[in-house]
Structure formats: structure tokens, C-alpha cells
Design a protein around this motif. Structure first.
Motif, PDB file in Angstrom:
ATOM      1  N   TYR A 186       5.805  57.802  66.945  1.00 34.68           N
ATOM      2  CA  TYR A 186       5.133  58.741  66.093  1.00 34.68           C
ATOM      3  C   TYR A 186       5.220  60.115  66.882  1.00 34.68           C
ATOM      4  CZ  TYR A 186       3.536  55.038  63.796  1.00 34.68           C
ATOM      5  OH  TYR A 186       3.213  53.548  62.971  1.00 34.68           O
ATOM      6  N   SER A 243       0.569  64.564  66.799  1.00 39.56           N
ATOM      7  CA  SER A 243      -0.112  65.476  65.463  1.00 39.56           C
ATOM      8  C   SER A 243      -0.453  66.887  65.922  1.00 39.56           C
ATOM      9  CB  SER A 243      -1.333  64.601  65.014  1.00 39.56           C
ATOM     10  OG  SER A 243      -2.285  64.646  66.207  1.00 39.56           O
ATOM     11  N   GLU A 296       6.377  59.837  61.412  1.00 35.31           N
ATOM     12  CA  GLU A 296       6.726  58.443  62.067  1.00 35.31           C
ATOM     13  C   GLU A 296       8.429  58.442  61.895  1.00 35.31           C
ATOM     14  OE1 GLU A 296       7.131  54.057  60.151  1.00 35.31           O
ATOM     15  OE2 GLU A 296       5.410  54.809  60.037  1.00 35.31           O
ATOM     16  N   ASN A 354      -1.193  55.305  61.100  1.00 40.73           N
ATOM     17  CA  ASN A 354      -1.288  56.155  62.378  1.00 40.73           C
ATOM     18  C   ASN A 354      -1.896  57.524  62.004  1.00 40.73           C
ATOM     19  OD1 ASN A 354      -0.436  56.943  65.329  1.00 40.73           O
ATOM     20  ND2 ASN A 354       0.520  58.498  64.333  1.00 40.73           N
ATOM     21  N   HIS A 355      -1.359  58.212  61.111  1.00 48.62           N
ATOM     22  CA  HIS A 355      -1.871  59.656  60.637  1.00 48.62           C
ATOM     23  C   HIS A 355      -3.303  59.478  60.341  1.00 48.62           C
ATOM     24  CE1 HIS A 355      -1.105  58.219  56.508  1.00 48.62           C
ATOM     25  NE2 HIS A 355      -1.980  59.318  56.306  1.00 48.62           N
ATOM     26  N   LYS A 374      -5.213  59.485  63.948  1.00 50.57           N
ATOM     27  CA  LYS A 374      -5.105  60.726  64.390  1.00 50.57           C
ATOM     28  C   LYS A 374      -5.866  61.855  63.830  1.00 50.57           C
ATOM     29  CE  LYS A 374      -2.252  59.021  67.292  1.00 50.57           C
ATOM     30  NZ  LYS A 374      -2.793  58.382  68.773  1.00 50.57           N
ATOM     31  N   TRP A 384      -5.737  52.413  70.087  1.00 51.40           N
ATOM     32  CA  TRP A 384      -6.079  53.147  68.613  1.00 51.40           C
ATOM     33  C   TRP A 384      -6.874  54.281  68.793  1.00 51.40           C
ATOM     34  CZ3 TRP A 384      -6.486  47.837  65.633  1.00 51.40           C
ATOM     35  CH2 TRP A 384      -5.395  47.368  65.726  1.00 51.40           C
ATOM     36  N   ASP A 432      -4.685  62.637  70.235  1.00 50.37           N
ATOM     37  CA  ASP A 432      -3.622  63.713  70.375  1.00 50.37           C
ATOM     38  C   ASP A 432      -3.946  65.183  70.812  1.00 50.37           C
ATOM     39  OD1 ASP A 432      -1.644  61.944  69.851  1.00 50.37           O
ATOM     40  OD2 ASP A 432      -0.713  62.915  68.155  1.00 50.37           O
TER      41      ASP A 432
END
Length: 771
Positions: free
Chosen positions: A117, A120, A143, A368-369, A372, A408, A412
Motif C-alpha cells: 500500500y 496515504s 494498492e 486499507n484506505h 487510513k 490495523w 500514516d
């Protein structure tokens, strides 16, 4: 002569006639009239002076912090009639007008065939020389999956701009995670082995906190949980302030209360406190069981409200529409783990384990996004130390799901610059991020992954080198400012107490890996001058939210509104024994000069430390029983000329080592006495950005000038003759100084209660910063 009815009618007419304009999209200052159309006198009070002052001056939230709605209270007075009207003012966040002078390079490694990844955020420097993080929109998303080794590039733009960003990616057949030994080299003692001296201010603060905890209604602390779970609230009164039934943070104080009970029992051994903790745990288990069979809830959930806030966070709902649901959850989880740690409660661990499972299943379905974005959100995405508690759960249960959930929470916006060793803290919500770093260090402890240690190590140095006031506290208006900006930010909202609570926790853990005096120098500064200074002198449980450092500031003790700092304040005064002593197999570290007794069970030795507030440079250690070990005593930063060490009345020629400690290696005998005579004198400490703006200090104490003046006191001081300008006296609290020329009294900040005071003042002839 008018009647009260007539007065009331005039007030009501003025309230009806007053129009402030469109308060739904405010960008400019608001004209706040002081007199109504029909003659009422009007006074104004802002609910958040960071964004709107009492005089109507508006400061829009920085880009990225979100639009804010602030209550503005108008009080109308005419004759005998007084009424209040609340206006809700929505202040728009600033547009993204960023002007970038530099984008720090982005480089990462990717393993062949494994998803990676992109970060961000990137770190940028603006044309105003501010170093900050900024979100990125990557072309094709964040990704990546590569099928060939070699260099690759990804391109994107700073979010809400057309400024291009490039990331360089090196694809390798195998990317090994750097590891290092996660076992600390030195350990702290169990709190039950250290007892504070009965004549110390620390013991007095602990006793007040003990008395308050005994007075707390446990059923009131359980009210929100029982109500949310559909259980009988047992006739208990509702919680107040930030825990009131209509507040979105309700339940957080109960978590702190669990921790406070556990810490209190460890520090005092009080059986009544143990009984209260056990009652709380049994009741919370009943609540968790009730939630598990309630429609719409998932197994393991436990809170003072429903799961709705967690749902809304996942769609990026901003504060104050929601209020940090994972922050509240962390307080509960941390409290359960503290009760397990200090009372040995398997029930508490079981509740925490099931709650950790709930978090894993909740977050495991999110891409993931989304994670973040959630964690980068101001306050709404604040999660306290969820990563810390989940890493702790993993170490207790060895369930891999708890460790996965802890990771998790990697953020960032904080971790990316810390990994690159860039101080981009300016503009970040201070106490939203300090616990995340504590969590990173605990993930390192669980895994040995070096990057997490390096994040914590660099963060600590960044904060303590460039973001702290003389009292050790950090942040203004809850926010980190740009590095070195201290004298520029002296207000009534400096040094949030929660932030110091967490910085001390981080400091203690880092010392375990690197036992050097610099950590305990900071610890002492903050414990003596912020934490000790933050508590009410009465057993009310009251604590300061901020420690005002503006001229003529005055402390305000929160005892009923249940703010975040009230919560940590419940714990603070039971934590004093934690860092006084550390040990390894060969050595005993004496870190803090606080009168206390240590029972070192492994060695069969008792150490008694005596330190007098009036003479902080005079320290005595007495050893009971025989034994061989290295006695390591910190040479404090405030004794730059060193000091004299005597053993049984004879001076020894030991010099402090590179770690900043005297090392006395010998066979100790029962009755041995070690005396320290440290170089203790009045000194000045300058703000890094305003050398003429100084604090006055003596030994470990930052001194406050007692004065009602709202202007900076100007004292024509020169460092070479400071001692001749002050008379040392024995005040009501044991230590005070009188500045001869202007007859101003200085006392340690911890001794200030209701007086107005100055911690910073303008000194003529001072340019040196001894901090």
C-alpha cells in the motif's frame, strides 16, 4: 420603579430582536453587540475559544480539521432579569490554499507478488516554512501488486490540489522485516514494592486521590453501560459532563476509573479499593453478556452507547457529529487490562479478550484506505491507545487476531514522517497521537519489528527537543505547533494534562530499552512541574485540563465535567512510584529524588531515599541488609557542575558515566549511607523562539511568580548574579523565593492553587538556554 415582570419583558424583546446574521457558514468575525435594542446589557461566552473568542473574533479551523460548530452563549441582563440564549455558530474550515516549497521524497520497498500500500500522506514544507503531512490521491489507488523485480514509480496529486507527487518503489524478490531484541534491558519495580514518604507532596496527592476514589458511587460509573445494555441502573444518578447520557464520549471516565482503582490498589494495598474494582468488573461482565443477546449488537461489544458511532465513523462522519468512538473503547479496554495486571482478575482479562475479538471482526472487513482515512480524521478518528491495548492482549493471550488488529491502527499521518525521521508534528492534535506511539512501542515489544521502535524513539526526541514548555507539558489548544514555537504560544490553553500523562508513559517504556539520564530528566521535569501541579489541593478528584502559561494565568480544576484530563487525573497520582527505581540483574537505578522506600525482594534489600523539598540538592540513601550490586544514581540536568557523593561520610571520586549516572559498585552493608550534594541554584530557561522569554527554576522545580498582572513581568535579571537577587525563604509549602527588587514571590508551580501566576516572564540580559 420597574417590576421584575417589566425587566423580563425587556430582556425577552431584546432576545427576540437580536440578529447575528447567518451563523451556518461563518468565515469572518461576528459583531457581538454589548447592548440590546431595548436596553439589555449583553455579555458573551464562547464554547471553544480556539475558533471564536468572546469578542466575536473568528479563527477558522485549518484545512483538514473540518468545519466546526461552536456554542456561543449570550447573557442578557436588565434590572432584576437575567436570561441566557445559546447560538450555534458553524465556522467553515479554511480552503486548501497550500503553497508547497518542497515535497519530501517517497521511497519504499515491495515484495514480488505481495500487495503493498502506498502511503496515504506525504511530508511537505510550505512556503511559510511549516513542515506538515498532506493527504495524497494516487492514480489507480493506493494498492499495488508487482510481478517483476526492479524500480517502479507511482504518481498522484496532493489531495484537493493539482500538485504532483511521485513515489519510487523498489520491487525485490524478498523483503525481510528488520528485527531487534524486544526485551527491555532494565525493568521497573512493581508499585507494591515502593512506598512514598509520608511527608512528600506526592504522598499527599496520592492520599487525596485515594479519599476521592472511596467516595465515588460505583453504580453511577456503571450507569451508561447498564442503560445501553438494557439493564437496571439501580437508581444511580446519571453521569455528568462528557459522560452525561447525551454526550457522545460517555463511558470513557469509567475506563479511567477502572485504571485508577487498579493503580490505587497497587500503590496502597487498600482492600476497600480492591472490593470496588471487583464489583465494577463483575457488573461490566453482566453488561457485556446483555449486549451479546441484544438485537443489532455483535458478540463481545461493551460500551456506554450503541454501535452507531462506529458505523458512522466508517462513512467518515466528522467530529462533533461523532466523538472518537475508539478513544472511548480504548479507555474501557485499558481499564480492564489494568485490573487484570494489578489485581490478577481473570474476569477482567476475559472481558477484554472478547472486546478485542469484537474489534478484530469489525475492522477486518474494512479496506486499507478506509482504515487510513479514519485514523487521519481530527478527533472523530482519535483512537487513544487501541494499538497499545491490543498488543498487550496479544502478549497475554497469544491470539494472532489481537496483534493483527493492533497493526490495523497504524496511522500514516503520524507514522510516515516518524519513520523518515522528520518532525512534521505541527498541526497535529497532540494527545490524539502520543498514545499511538506508545502503541507502536508495544507492538515492537510483541514482535521485535524495528520500525515500530524507531517510530517511538524519534517521536520522543522530536517532542522533548522542540515541543515542550519549561514544565514539560506540550501542545497549545490541544495542538502541536511547529518545532521550536514555544514563546509564541503562551495562552490559557497550554499543556494539556493528558498529553503529559501519555508522554510520561512513553518515557518510562523507552527508558527500559535505553537507560539514560535524558529520559528521567524529562520525566522529573514533567512529573514535578505538570502532573503534581495539575491536582486540586482538596479531595475532589479535580484536575487541570490545560495548565495556563499566559501572564496572570489561573488553574481551573475539573471535578464534575469528566473531561479527558479528569479521567487521566484519576490515575496520575498513583503513578508516582513507577519510575523512581529501575533494576537489572546487577544494578539498581535511582532515577527520581522522591522520598520513598523500596523493598527489593530479589536481593533481600530495602533502600530508603530521603529528599527534602527545601534543599533538593541534598539526597540521602540508606541501605538495609547486605548485598553486592551496582548502585546507579542519576546526575540531574539541573546540576551541571556535578556534585559530591559520600559513602558513610567519606567522599568518593566517581564521575557519572556516558549514561548520566554515577555507578557505585561494591559490597553493600546493612546501615550504609550514601549522600549526594548536588549543585542546586537559581537558573533561567529560555523559550527557544524567544530568548528573552524565560522561566525561573531551582533544582527540579519550575518557579511561578504569584501576580495578578496580565502583562509579562519584566525582571532585569542577569544569570551570573541570580542568587544575589533572590532570597530563599520557608513558605507555607516549604520552599519559596522573594525577588528583592520588586518584592515578587516565587513558588513551585505545584504549590500554586487559586492564585494568579506567571511561569514565563521577560528577562533583560538573558540569552542562554540551560534546558
Amino acid at each position: 420603579m420597574s417590576s421584575i415582570h417589566d425587566d423580563e419583558m425587556i430582556v425577552l424583546k431584546d432576545m427576540e430582536a437580536l440578529y447575528l446574521g447567518n451563523l451556518g457558514t461563518v468565515e469572518f468575525d461576528i459583531n457581538l453587540p454589548r447592548e440590546g435594542k431595548y436596553g439589555s446589557q449583553i455579555s458573551w461566552q464562547s464554547g471553544d475559544s480556539r475558533f471564536i473568542k468572546d469578542d466575536g473574533k473568528v479563527t477558522r479551523p485549518k484545512y483538514g480539521l473540518g468545519t466546526r460548530t461552536v456554542p456561543l452563549i449570550a447573557t442578557f441582563r436588565y434590572g432584576e432579569s437575567i436570561k441566557e440564549q445559546v447560538y450555534h455558530v458553524t465556522i467553515l474550515e479554511e480552503e486548501n490554499n497550500i503553497k508547497v516549497s518542497r515535497i519530501y521524497p517517497i521511497s519504499l520497498r515491495a515484495e514480488l507478488g505481495e500487495v503493498v500500500y502506498l502511503p496515504s500522506v506525504v511530508v511537505v514544507e510550505t512556503e511559510e516554512h511549516e513542515v506538515i503531512t498532506h493527504a495524497v490521491n494516487w492514480e489507480g489507488g493506493e494498492e499495488r501488486l508487482f510481478q517483476e523485480t526492479g524500480p517502479e514509480a507511482a504518481r498522484g496529486f496532493l489531495k484537493d490540489t493539482e500538485i504532483p507527487v511521485t513515489a519510487e518503489i523498489l520491487v525485490q524478490a524478498k523483503v525481510d522485516q528488520e528485527k531487534m531484541d524486544p526485551l527491555p534491558s532494565v525493568k521497573s519495580f512493581s508499585p507494591s514494592t515502593v512506598r512514598l514518604g509520608s511527608d512528600t507532596a506526592f504522598q499527599a496527592a496520592q492520599n487525596r486521590s485515594l479519599a476521592f476514589l472511596k467516595s465515588v458511587n460505583d453504580d453511577q460509573m456503571l450507569y451508561n453501560f447498564r442503560a445501553a445494555a438494557g439493564l437496571d441502573t439501580k437508581g444511580a444518578p446519571e453521569m455528568l459532563g462528557w459522560d452525561s447520557p447525551d454526550c457522545l464520549l460517555r463511558g470513557h471516565t469509567t475506563g479511567h476509573y477502572l485504571s485508577a482503582l487498579a493503580l490505587c490498589y497497587a500503590a496502597t494495598g487498600d482492600r476497600y479499593i480492591k472490593k470496588k474494582a471487583e464489583y465494577m468488573i463483575g457488573s461490566l461482565e453482566e453488561c457485556q453478556q446483555a449486549f451479546s443477546i441484544k438485537p443489532g449488537y455483535h458478540e463481545g461489544f461493551l460500551s456506554g452507547y450503541s454501535e452507531e458511532q462506529f458505523d458512522r465513523l466508517e462513512s467518515f462522519t466528522r467530529y462533533p457529529e461523532i466523538w472518537a468512538p475508539y478513544y472511548t473503547l480504548h479507555k474501557i479496554l485499558a481499564g480492564l487490562l489494568d485490573v487484570h495486571r494489578h489485581l490478577g482478575s481473570d474476569t477482567a482479562l476475559g472481558i477484554a479478550d472478547r472486546l478485542g475479538d469484537w474489534v478484530y471482526h469489525r475492522l477486518g472487513r474494512l479496506p486499507n484506505h478506509v482504515l487510513k482515512t479514519m485514523w487521519s480524521m481530527y478527533i472523530a478518528g482519535e483512537f487513544g491507545g487501541m494499538n497499545d491495548s491490543l498488543a498487550e492482549l496479544y502478549q497475554l493471550t497469544r491470539k494472532s487476531s489481537h496483534l493483527a488488529a493492533a497493526k490495523w491502527f497504524d496511522n500514516d499521518r503520524l507514522f510516515v514522517p516518524m519513520q523518515e525521521r522528520i518532525d512534521a508534528l505541527g498541526g497535529l492534535h497532540a494527545n490524539q497521537h502520543i498514545p499511538q506511539v506508545i502503541g507502536a512501542l508495544n507492538i515492537f515489544r510483541a514482535t521485535g519489528e524495528k520500525k515500530y521502535y524507531e517510530i517511538a524513539h524519534f517521536f520522543w526526541h522530536a517532542v522533548t527537543n522542540a515541543h515542550i514548555y519549561s514544565i514539560g507539558g506540550t501542545g497549545e489548544g490541544e495542538m502541536f505547533r511547529q518545532a521550536g514555537k514555544i514563546g509564541e504560544y503562551l495562552s490559557d490553553k497550554t499543556a494539556e494534562t493528558c498529553a503529559s500523562y501519555n508522554m510520561l508513559k512513553l518515557t518510562k517504556e523507552l527508558f527500559g530499552y535505553e537507560p539514560a539520564a535524558k529520559y528521567m530528566d524529562y520525566y522529573e521535569r514533567t512529573m514535578f512541574n505538570h502532573i503534581l501541579a495539575s491536582g486540586d489541593s482538596k479531595p475532589t478528584g479535580g484536575s487541570t485540563y490545560f495548565m495556563p502559561l499566559e501572564p496572570g494565568g489561573r488553574k481551573s480544576f475539573d471535578s464534575t465535567s469528566n473531561t479527558c484530563c479528569h479521567g487521566t487525573g484519576l490515575e496520575n497520582h498513583f503513578k508516582y512510584p513507577e519510575a523512581i527505581y529501575f533494576y537489572d540483574e546487577q544494578s539498581l537505578f535511582v532515577n527520581l529524588f522522591v522520598s520513598s522506600t523500596l523493598d527489593w525482594e530479589e536481593k533481600g534489600i530495602t533502600i530508603a531515599l530521603s529528599a527534602q523539598k527545601h534543599e533538593p540538592g541534598e539526597i540521602t540513601l540508606r541501605i538495609q541488609s547486605d548485598g553486592r550490586f551496582i548502585l546507579k544514581i542519576r546526575r540531574p540536568y539541573w546540576s551541571p557542575e556535578g556534585g559530591i557523593v559520600e559513602i558513610n561520610g567519606r567522599q568518593v571520586d566517581y564521575m557519572p558515566g556516558p549514561d548520566g549516572y554515577w555507578s557505585l559498585d561494591r559490597d553493600w552493608k546493612d546501615g550504609d549511607v550514601i549522600q549526594l550534594r548536588l549543585d542546586c541554584r537559581i537558573r533561567l530557561e529560555s523559550a527557544p523562539d524567544r530568548k528573552e522569554c524565560v522561566s525561573l527554576a531551582y533544582g527540579p522545580f519550575i518557579l511561578a511568580a504569584v501576580s495578578d498582572s496580565k502583562e509579562f513581568l519584566r525582571l532585569p535579571l542577569q544569570e551570573g548574579v541570580l542568587d544575589s537577587q533572590f532570597v530563599k525563604e520557608t513558605g507555607p509549602q516549604g520552599l519559596q523565593f522573594r525577588y528583592i527588587k520588586d518584592d515578587v514571590t516565587f513558588i513551585p508551580l505545584a504549590d500554586v492553587q487559586n492564585e494568579s501566576y506567571h511561569v514565563y516572564f521577560l528577562a533583560e540580559g538573558s540569552t542562554k538556554d540551560q534546558r
